[in-house]
Design an enzyme around this catalytic site. Structure first.
Site, short mmCIF file in Angstrom:
data_model
loop_
_atom_site.label_atom_id
_atom_site.label_comp_id
_atom_site.label_asym_id
_atom_site.label_seq_id
_atom_site.Cartn_x
_atom_site.Cartn_y
_atom_site.Cartn_z
CD GLN A 1 24.22 -38.69 -80.20
OE1 GLN A 1 23.93 -38.15 -79.15
NE2 GLN A 1 25.45 -39.11 -80.45
CG ASP B 1 25.39 -31.54 -82.52
OD1 ASP B 1 25.65 -32.37 -81.63
OD2 ASP B 1 24.34 -30.87 -82.52
CD GLU C 1 19.96 -29.56 -80.99
OE1 GLU C 1 20.29 -29.83 -79.82
OE2 GLU C 1 18.98 -30.10 -81.55
CG ASP D 1 21.08 -36.16 -83.61
OD1 ASP D 1 19.87 -36.25 -83.35
OD2 ASP D 1 21.81 -35.26 -83.15
CG MET E 1 18.54 -43.95 -84.18
SD MET E 1 17.99 -44.77 -85.72
CE MET E 1 19.23 -46.01 -85.92
CD1 TRP F 1 15.09 -33.21 -81.30
CD2 TRP F 1 14.78 -34.63 -79.61
NE1 TRP F 1 16.29 -33.84 -81.05
CE2 TRP F 1 16.13 -34.71 -80.02
CE3 TRP F 1 14.36 -35.45 -78.56
CZ2 TRP F 1 17.06 -35.56 -79.41
CZ3 TRP F 1 15.29 -36.30 -77.95
CH2 TRP F 1 16.61 -36.34 -78.38
#
Ligand code: FRU
Length: 500
Positions: free
Chosen positions: A55, A169, A224, A39, A37, A307
């Site tokens: 996501q 996005d 983002e 965002d 998983m 990330w």
């Protein structure tokens, strides 16, 4: 019509979810049904329930071809999985997949999703680039059909000098006059972030309105996951810049979360920035998305991950990777974004333990203060304001080998979270410091622990620090340390969900 690719994903997730025991997941934070998983997407209230999409790569605990996973909840804390809703099954999204996006309810009662479709384009024999466009799907809260005229926004809708490779996005909202807007993350061809504003009369036909905000090389590069909303008389732009350089204690290296507070003219689309700040000062928080609850609260959830640590932080045998933060109620106070855990969390509180006016130095433990799914408020003061203590620390998820610490140095006003003894064997970031608002050694902390995370709300939500933990959830010791004399009040509750 569901595609073969989506049907396979739905079959796969249903079977593999059963391999993960309830106690191997967070208790009240949403985690991926299976696999990977990132965002939060399409966070909304629809047909009497909160909906969260995300996501999702069901097949591996790594990022991969992006699907949209789906879960619903009545209280934002107990989540029920529904079948995945989007899969990479069209020309315009079949290579990279269905990237992040948002949801709104159409006047006819259907739910509209807008997401980024990613396809690959061969530039030369050796160079392949992702092309990103905005696409729609319409559904009933369970099944969604991609719109036949997808994509609805592509490179031809971009202002000059904008990248068609980084255009993603979309976050939509409905204006008071019934029309729609969305913001989309983008960068200029030189890589500098910007947020684009688009307009639509019906949710299906979209046109470029203006560049809402330009980075001008201030906060990282590509921006983002933008979100834009009104809050307490101001307008707030949230975005998650990639490749940040640190700035003091406010912004840290890597992927960050930025909050711009200002004024917005709905007629002209002009946004005037007034203040900026980080959204979360911890280690693991990114790509937050907000929604307006039926009772008027603006609620935010972020992906509780970093990330740069994704392929390193989780134990290999685990069948899930990725969890969301606590849902947080937002407000603006003294020109700052404040966050509090949603009030629904209070309903999970059981077994109150209170210790008032505990004055100590050195190491101490308190009766009834332990646990790994807890809500604990600490109010700190110096016993002697003329001679402040040097340091305070609370250690939790503790036994003889492991602990995670939150420490506070009043002379520097620095709060630190440190998980290096949490059981990790990787050299990822384990500590983060934040400058907090404190005088005379006073500080308020609300610490929420779930099996695999800690979230620290400072001074009633003035700041938050979030971090994932990998310590065995059975390790539940808590102790306090002071260098100098600290006086504290402790109020602790167990957080109990229906699975208990
Ligand atoms: C942010 C992000 C988004 C993108 C998605 C892909 O974490 O990079 O920009 O849509 O993840 O999974």
């Amino acid at each position: 019509m569901t595609s073969q690719i989506l049907r396979e994903a739905r079959k796969y997730e249903e079977a593999s979810e059963k391999l993960i025991k309830k106690e191997e997941r967070p208790a009240f934070h949403l985690s991926t049904r299976t696999g990977w998983m990132n965002d939060p997407n399409g966070f909304s209230y629809y047909n009497g329930k909160y909906h969260m999409f995300y996501q999702y790569n069901p097949y591996e605990t790594k990022w991969g071809p992006m699907h949209w996973g789906h879960a619903v909840s009545s209280d934002l804390l107990h989540w029920e999985y529904l079948p995945a809703v989007l899969a990479p099954d069209e020309d315009y999204d079949g290579d990279g997949g269905c990237f992040s996006g948002s949801a709104l309810t159409l006047p006819d009662g259907r739910q509209l999703l807008m997401y980024t479709g990613v396809r690959r384009e061969h530039q030369t024999n050796t160079i392949v680039r992702d092309i990103q466009t905005q696409c729609l799907a319409v559904g009933d809260g369970v099944d969604y059909e991609k719109y036949e005229a997808n994509p609805v926004l592509d490179e031809t809708d971009l202002p000059e000098g904008s990248s068609r490779f980084d255009f993603r996005d979309p976050k939509m909202w409905q204006n008071t006059n019934g029309t729609y807007n969305c913001v989309v993350g983008n960068c200029r061809t030189d890589g500098d972030g910007q947020v684009l504003l688009f307009h639509s009369e019906d949710g299906f036909h979209w046109e470029f309105q203006k560049i809402l905000v330009s980075n001008n090389h201030r906060f990282g590069r590509m921006w983002e996951c933008p979100d834009f909303f009104q809050l307490d008389g101001k307008w707030v732009l949230l975005t998650s810049p990639q490749d940040m350089l640190p700035q003091g204690f406010e912004y840290h290296n890597g992927n960050g979360t930025l909050c711009l507070i200002g004024e917005y003219n709905e007629k002209t689309g002009d946004f005037t920035e007034q203040k900026n700040q980080s959204v979360d000062y911890g280690i693991d928080f990114y790509a937050p998305q907000t929604m307006l609850a039926p009772d008027g609260r603006r609620i935010m959830i972020g992906w509780m991950q970093n990330w740069d640590a994704t392929n390193l932080s989780a134990p290999e045998e685990r069948l899930w990777f990725g969890q969301m933060s606590l849902p947080r109620e937002l407000s603006i106070k003294n020109g700052r974004l404040y966050q509090r855990p949603v009030r629904e969390l209070d309903e999970l509180r059981r077994n109150k333990v209170v210790h008032k006016n505990v004055t100590f130095s050195g190491i101490t433990r308190l009766d009834g203060i332990n646990g790994r799914r807890i809500d604990m408020e600490l109010t700190l003061r110096a016993e002697d304001k003329e001679k402040l203590y040097q340091k305070f620390a609370v250690r939790f998820a503790q036994n003889d080998t492991y602990h995670t610490a939150i420490s506070f140095r009043p002379l520097e006003s620095i709060l630190k979270v440190d998980r290096k003894f949490s059981g990790t064997r990787r050299a990822i970031v384990h500590q983060r410091r934040s400058l907090v608002d404190s005088s005379d050694g006073e500080l308020k902390l609300r610490i929420i622990l779930d099996r695999f995370s800690v979230e620290i709300f400072v001074n009633d939500g003035e700041q938050v620090m979030s971090a994932t933990l990998y310590t065995d959830p059975k390790i539940d010791g808590i102790s306090f340390f002071a260098d100098g004399n600290v006086t504290m009040d402790v109020v602790k509750y167990d957080l109990v969900t229906e699975e208990d």
